[in-house]
Motif scaffolding. Structure first.
Motif, mmCIF file in Angstrom:
data_model
loop_
_atom_site.group_PDB
_atom_site.id
_atom_site.type_symbol
_atom_site.label_atom_id
_atom_site.label_comp_id
_atom_site.label_asym_id
_atom_site.label_seq_id
_atom_site.Cartn_x
_atom_site.Cartn_y
_atom_site.Cartn_z
ATOM 1 N N CYS A 1 8.965 9.110 20.638
ATOM 2 C CA CYS A 1 8.804 8.075 19.859
ATOM 3 C C CYS A 1 9.355 8.335 18.584
ATOM 4 N N GLY A 2 10.232 9.280 18.276
ATOM 5 C CA GLY A 2 10.821 9.367 17.177
ATOM 6 C C GLY A 2 9.849 9.675 15.866
ATOM 7 N N LEU A 3 8.779 10.198 16.258
ATOM 8 C CA LEU A 3 7.675 10.519 15.242
ATOM 9 C C LEU A 3 8.164 11.313 13.973
ATOM 10 N N ILE A 4 7.997 10.836 12.735
ATOM 11 C CA ILE A 4 8.237 11.437 11.467
ATOM 12 C C ILE A 4 7.181 12.300 10.825
ATOM 13 N N GLY A 5 5.875 11.627 10.820
ATOM 14 C CA GLY A 5 4.862 12.606 10.392
ATOM 15 C C GLY A 5 3.574 11.561 10.523
ATOM 16 N N ARG A 6 2.418 12.016 10.581
ATOM 17 C CA ARG A 6 1.202 11.372 10.703
ATOM 18 C C ARG A 6 0.761 10.870 9.173
ATOM 19 N N VAL A 7 0.103 9.732 9.188
ATOM 20 C CA VAL A 7 -0.276 9.173 7.902
ATOM 21 C C VAL A 7 -1.726 9.596 7.741
ATOM 22 N N VAL A 8 -1.778 10.425 6.502
ATOM 23 C CA VAL A 8 -3.319 11.326 6.324
ATOM 24 C C VAL A 8 -3.934 10.782 5.116
ATOM 25 N N TYR A 9 -3.376 9.796 4.436
ATOM 26 C CA TYR A 9 -4.060 9.191 3.286
ATOM 27 C C TYR A 9 -3.504 7.717 2.904
ATOM 28 N N LYS A 10 -4.185 6.829 2.422
ATOM 29 C CA LYS A 10 -3.832 5.688 1.848
ATOM 30 C C LYS A 10 -4.236 5.163 0.624
ATOM 31 N N GLN A 11 -3.531 4.493 -0.348
ATOM 32 C CA GLN A 11 -3.818 4.101 -1.387
ATOM 33 C C GLN A 11 -3.737 2.641 -1.456
ATOM 34 N N SER A 12 -4.896 1.795 -1.826
ATOM 35 C CA SER A 12 -4.715 0.444 -1.654
ATOM 36 C C SER A 12 -5.533 -0.372 -2.709
ATOM 37 N N GLU A 13 -4.982 -1.412 -3.141
ATOM 38 C CA GLU A 13 -5.689 -2.173 -4.111
ATOM 39 C C GLU A 13 -6.569 -3.182 -3.382
ATOM 40 N N HIS A 14 -6.500 -3.411 -2.126
ATOM 41 C CA HIS A 14 -7.293 -4.292 -1.229
ATOM 42 C C HIS A 14 -8.634 -3.857 -0.775
ATOM 43 N N ILE A 15 -9.628 -4.907 -1.328
ATOM 44 C CA ILE A 15 -11.059 -4.125 -1.009
ATOM 45 C C ILE A 15 -11.554 -5.224 0.100
ATOM 46 N N ASP B 1 0.839 -1.192 -0.005
ATOM 47 C CA ASP B 1 -0.198 -0.005 0.146
ATOM 48 C C ASP B 1 0.878 1.350 -0.001
ATOM 49 N N LEU B 2 0.387 2.315 -0.637
ATOM 50 C CA LEU B 2 1.095 3.418 -0.586
ATOM 51 C C LEU B 2 0.268 4.565 0.517
ATOM 52 N N VAL B 3 1.023 5.198 1.386
ATOM 53 C CA VAL B 3 0.521 6.152 2.255
ATOM 54 C C VAL B 3 1.116 7.537 2.112
ATOM 55 N N ILE B 4 0.408 8.525 2.345
ATOM 56 C CA ILE B 4 1.057 9.914 2.403
ATOM 57 C C ILE B 4 1.135 10.239 4.096
ATOM 58 N N VAL B 5 2.384 10.924 4.056
ATOM 59 C CA VAL B 5 2.775 11.269 5.361
ATOM 60 C C VAL B 5 2.716 12.719 5.714
ATOM 61 N N ASN B 6 2.453 13.561 6.536
ATOM 62 C CA ASN B 6 2.302 14.700 6.758
ATOM 63 C C ASN B 6 3.409 15.238 7.966
ATOM 64 N N LEU B 7 4.576 15.722 7.391
ATOM 65 C CA LEU B 7 5.871 16.087 8.300
ATOM 66 C C LEU B 7 5.566 16.979 9.381
ATOM 67 N N ASP B 8 4.241 17.868 8.919
ATOM 68 C CA ASP B 8 4.178 18.929 9.880
ATOM 69 C C ASP B 8 3.253 18.472 10.964
ATOM 70 N N ASP B 9 2.855 17.321 11.157
ATOM 71 C CA ASP B 9 2.080 16.715 12.389
ATOM 72 C C ASP B 9 2.733 15.751 13.033
ATOM 73 N N THR B 10 3.445 15.950 14.158
ATOM 74 C CA THR B 10 4.115 15.047 15.004
ATOM 75 C C THR B 10 3.596 15.068 16.263
ATOM 76 N N ARG B 11 2.568 15.732 16.665
ATOM 77 C CA ARG B 11 1.946 15.548 18.014
ATOM 78 C C ARG B 11 1.512 14.267 18.465
ATOM 79 N N LEU B 12 1.773 14.280 19.738
ATOM 80 C CA LEU B 12 1.150 12.620 20.064
ATOM 81 C C LEU B 12 -0.393 12.930 20.262
#
Length: 223
Positions: free
Chosen positions: A209-223, A151-162
């Motif tokens: 937690c060494g957070l890099i960014g929050r996942v804000v979107y996913k692209q998947s072929e699994h249904i 799967d592909l996910v989009i990570v928002n580097l601006d959002d690292t709040r717990l």
């Protein structure tokens, strides 16, 4: 050279105001200004500020010459909005991280993989900045059934709040992981969605937690 002077050097080289760096890093303007004006060589805010500048702590602390700004990122940051331009790209990357280091390097997959194109209104509705979003591929089965291998996910580097229950990309002991953040008994954990907790046990978080960014979107072929 002192850390504060390096912060100012890189901030001005990128054409950022104190307010813009504050928004990117989550560190208030007064703190950044105070750091820039004193001779400290270390600060607990260094990691967040480095992330806001799109670099590692090691790069921020280095006194060498500043590389020329990435023209693509600068263009995306400052380009005016055109009414007919309805989609913007999110570039696909690989993260290069090491154990014991809070920063990371980014390797763009230009020429190897197409970026993900998202509607401009999606960025506007959520307040996302295109140059602060990155697309990465999920590997492994620890997040099934929410996320599958490939799967592909989009990570928002601006959002690292717990944030309890949200999914993040994180640097866990030198490994890039995609996990759900969980709070339990006053402690934070990186948790897998897989029910197989023997193979995919929770990982206790320390130092943000060494957070890099929050996942804000996913692209998947699994249904």
């Amino acid at each position: 050279m002192a850390l504060g002077k390096n912060i100012r050097r890189h901030r001005t080289a990128q054409g950022l105001t104190l307010e813009q760096l504050s928004e990117r890093s989550g560190v208030d303007v007064g703190t950044i200004s105070a750091l820039e004006n004193r001779d400290s060589v270390r600060s607990r805010y260094a990691s967040a500020i480095a992330r806001g500048l799109g670099m590692s702590v090691e790069e921020l602390e280095h006194d060498g010459p500043i590389a020329a700004a990435d023209p693509t990122a600068m263009a995306m940051r400052h380009a005016p909005t055109e009414p007919g331009d309805n989609r913007l790209p999110v570039r696909r990357v690989r993260f290069k991280i090491s154990a014991g280091i809070s920063g990371y390097e980014i390797e763009y997959e230009d020429g190897e993989s197409e970026p993900i194109f998202m509607a401009r209104r999606w960025f506007d509705q959520h307040g996302y900045r295109p140059d602060r979003l990155l697309a990465i591929k999920v590997t492994g089965r620890s997040m099934e059934p929410s996320l599958y291998d490939g799967d592909l996910v989009i990570v928002n580097l601006d959002d690292t709040r717990l944030q309890d229950g949200q999914v993040f990309a994180a640097n866990y002991e030198g490994e890039l992981v995609i996990k759900r953040l969980k709070r339990d008994a006053q402690q934070w954990f990186l948790s897998s969605d897989s029910p197989d907790k023997i193979r995919f046990g929770d990982k206790r978080c320390t130092d943000g937690c060494g957070l890099i960014g929050r996942v804000v979107y996913k692209q998947s072929e699994h249904i």
